[in-house]
Design an enzyme around this catalytic site. Sequence first.
Site, short mmCIF file in Angstrom:
data_model
loop_
_atom_site.label_atom_id
_atom_site.label_comp_id
_atom_site.label_asym_id
_atom_site.label_seq_id
_atom_site.Cartn_x
_atom_site.Cartn_y
_atom_site.Cartn_z
N HIS A 1 -27.02 -66.07 92.93
CA HIS A 1 -26.74 -66.09 91.49
C HIS A 1 -25.29 -66.48 91.25
O HIS A 1 -24.37 -65.84 91.80
CB HIS A 1 -27.00 -64.70 90.89
CG HIS A 1 -28.44 -64.29 90.94
ND1 HIS A 1 -29.27 -64.32 89.85
CD2 HIS A 1 -29.22 -63.86 91.98
CE1 HIS A 1 -30.48 -63.92 90.18
NE2 HIS A 1 -30.48 -63.62 91.48
N HIS B 1 -37.20 -62.80 97.01
CA HIS B 1 -37.29 -61.54 97.78
C HIS B 1 -38.71 -61.36 98.35
O HIS B 1 -38.94 -61.69 99.48
CB HIS B 1 -36.86 -60.32 96.94
CG HIS B 1 -35.48 -60.46 96.37
ND1 HIS B 1 -34.35 -60.17 97.09
CD2 HIS B 1 -35.05 -60.90 95.15
CE1 HIS B 1 -33.27 -60.40 96.33
NE2 HIS B 1 -33.67 -60.87 95.16
N ASP C 1 -23.50 -66.01 88.62
CA ASP C 1 -22.75 -64.91 88.00
C ASP C 1 -22.62 -63.71 88.92
O ASP C 1 -21.92 -62.75 88.59
CB ASP C 1 -23.35 -64.51 86.64
CG ASP C 1 -24.85 -64.23 86.70
OD1 ASP C 1 -25.53 -64.75 87.60
OD2 ASP C 1 -25.34 -63.49 85.83
N GLU D 1 -39.45 -57.50 94.92
CA GLU D 1 -38.15 -57.01 95.41
C GLU D 1 -38.19 -55.49 95.33
O GLU D 1 -38.10 -54.80 96.33
CB GLU D 1 -37.03 -57.59 94.53
CG GLU D 1 -35.63 -57.14 94.93
CD GLU D 1 -34.54 -57.69 94.00
OE1 GLU D 1 -34.86 -58.13 92.88
OE2 GLU D 1 -33.36 -57.68 94.40
N HIS E 1 -31.14 -68.84 97.41
CA HIS E 1 -31.19 -67.74 96.43
C HIS E 1 -29.81 -67.09 96.30
O HIS E 1 -29.46 -66.19 97.06
CB HIS E 1 -32.24 -66.70 96.85
CG HIS E 1 -32.50 -65.67 95.80
ND1 HIS E 1 -33.76 -65.41 95.27
CD2 HIS E 1 -31.68 -64.82 95.13
CE1 HIS E 1 -33.69 -64.47 94.37
NE2 HIS E 1 -32.42 -64.08 94.26
N ASP F 1 -27.65 -63.72 97.58
CA ASP F 1 -28.06 -63.16 96.28
C ASP F 1 -26.86 -62.99 95.33
O ASP F 1 -26.72 -63.75 94.38
CB ASP F 1 -28.80 -61.83 96.49
CG ASP F 1 -29.70 -61.47 95.33
OD1 ASP F 1 -29.92 -62.32 94.46
OD2 ASP F 1 -30.21 -60.33 95.31
N ASP F 2 -26.04 -61.96 95.56
CA ASP F 2 -24.91 -61.69 94.66
C ASP F 2 -23.71 -61.24 95.49
O ASP F 2 -23.35 -60.04 95.49
CB ASP F 2 -25.30 -60.59 93.66
CG ASP F 2 -26.46 -61.00 92.77
OD1 ASP F 2 -26.23 -61.69 91.77
OD2 ASP F 2 -27.61 -60.65 93.12
N GLY G 1 -34.15 -60.38 86.75
CA GLY G 1 -33.98 -59.16 85.98
C GLY G 1 -34.79 -58.02 86.54
O GLY G 1 -35.23 -58.06 87.69
O1 LIG Z 1 -31.53 -59.30 92.99
C1 LIG Z 1 -31.74 -59.51 91.79
N1 LIG Z 1 -32.92 -59.17 91.24
C2 LIG Z 1 -33.20 -59.36 89.92
N2 LIG Z 1 -32.32 -59.90 89.07
C3 LIG Z 1 -31.11 -60.25 89.56
C4 LIG Z 1 -30.77 -60.10 90.91
N3 LIG Z 1 -29.51 -60.55 91.08
C5 LIG Z 1 -29.09 -60.97 89.87
N4 LIG Z 1 -30.04 -60.80 88.96
C6 LIG Z 1 -29.99 -61.08 87.51
O2 LIG Z 1 -30.06 -62.48 87.32
C7 LIG Z 1 -29.16 -62.84 86.30
C8 LIG Z 1 -28.90 -64.32 86.29
O3 LIG Z 1 -28.19 -64.74 87.39
C9 LIG Z 1 -27.98 -61.94 86.58
O4 LIG Z 1 -27.12 -61.86 85.47
C10 LIG Z 1 -28.68 -60.65 86.88
O5 LIG Z 1 -29.00 -59.97 85.67
#
Ligand SMILES: O=c1[nH]cnc2c1ncn2[C@@H]1O[C@H](CO)[C@@H](O)[C@H]1O
Length: 398
Positions: free
Chosen positions: A56, A276, A58, A255, A54, A334-335, A223
């Site tokens: 992303h 999550h 971006d 989440e 998991h 995640d990010d 999202g």
């Molecule tokens: O933790 C999260 N929870 C929900 N959406 C997320 C999370 N991290 C990122 N994104 C969303 O997923 C899109 C595509 O990768 C991202 O641009 C962000 O808007």
Amino acid sequence: MHIIARRAAIGFGSPVLGSLCTSSRHTGSRRLFTVMAELSTEQVVFNKPKVELHVHLDGAIRVQTILDVAKRRGIPLPANTVEEMTQIIILQQPATLTKFLGKFAEYMHVVAGDREAIKRIAYEFVEDKAKEGVIYVEVRYSPHFLANTKVDPIPWNQKEGDLSPDEVVHLVNEGLSKGERAFNIKARSILCCMRHMPSWSMDVVELCKKYHHGGVVAIDLAGDESLNCEANPEHRNAYEEAERCGIHRTVHAGEVGPPSVVKEAVEVLKAERVGHGYRTLEDQVLYKNLLAQNMHFEVCPISSKLTGACDPDFTKHPAITFRKDKANYSLNTDDPLIFNSTLHLDYSTAHKYMGFTEEEFKRLNISSAQSCFLPETEKKQLVHRLHEAYGMVRSTAF
Ligand SMILES: O=c1[nH]cnc2c1ncn2[C@@H]1O[C@H](CO)[C@@H](O)[C@H]1O
């Protein structure tokens, strides 16, 4: 070493790292030295091959790349050094999911619509994962968020261009494949539907179908769960089509949203994994059911603190319950761009605050491999590679 140096350089001052060290009695440069020394040992608590399910794309771009691309394209940014831009992008304090999602707007307009940038972020992503010891990764993104034509509305205030979601997927596949060859790890992708954009979802499943043999292994729904809990019929239709066509399914659920969102993800959208899923624990009947089904939870510790999804006190984290119950779950970043983190930080946090041991790290990585979306033969090979790397290969001798 490279990773540790990079983390320490950009990480000092981060609330996450700061909170790891709040008990430190040191001040000034001595404290900085102590923090860095602590990091360099803490960050590699599990220096063995890992699986990440998991993350992303971006949310995992290098800040330097954002600066380089902005310069090349003549896009003005509020900062022109990595340090300053990092401070703008990262979440400084535990916030809300909505605030966190707003962070993408600081930089997505820089890379969206640019072919070279998209290939580059995919390639560099694989390099960064290889350096963290990841041998198999599933990376997710919304093709629509990176496009500037055949997407309505055109995101990030871009002018209409000629890069469609379809070509975005093609470019990401190219970048990932080039990275796989260069860094000798396996990378597959998951395409995200966005909760607030149901009109994109059928496109997403069609892209999953088209690129099923080009590296795309699954569909996701990402999202803001807090804005829209009921899955829109268009999301449902997309997930039904995915199931019908043998496309694997994961859904961000529980989440920040209530257990009912998890229930819907599993029962209506037929999710095979839950993104999550922390709030599942609030519905013990549902939780016990999911445990019995061996449902996989994609846990992201650092993320869960900074998005406000979980109590910031890691000693109360749902992952502790998952571990005690021998649930099926993975540990993920995640990010990492927005959380200013690395996978090592997620592992060291689990070790330091949640009592995770080397044995548990091995177990959860094997469960992750078993729950990945590779075809069965490749999955078996991956599981075998982990068994070998962890010294767990069963003897064939009698
Ligand atoms: O933790 C999260 N929870 C929900 N959406 C997320 C999370 N991290 C990122 N994104 C969303 O997923 C899109 C595509 O990768 C991202 O641009 C962000 O808007």
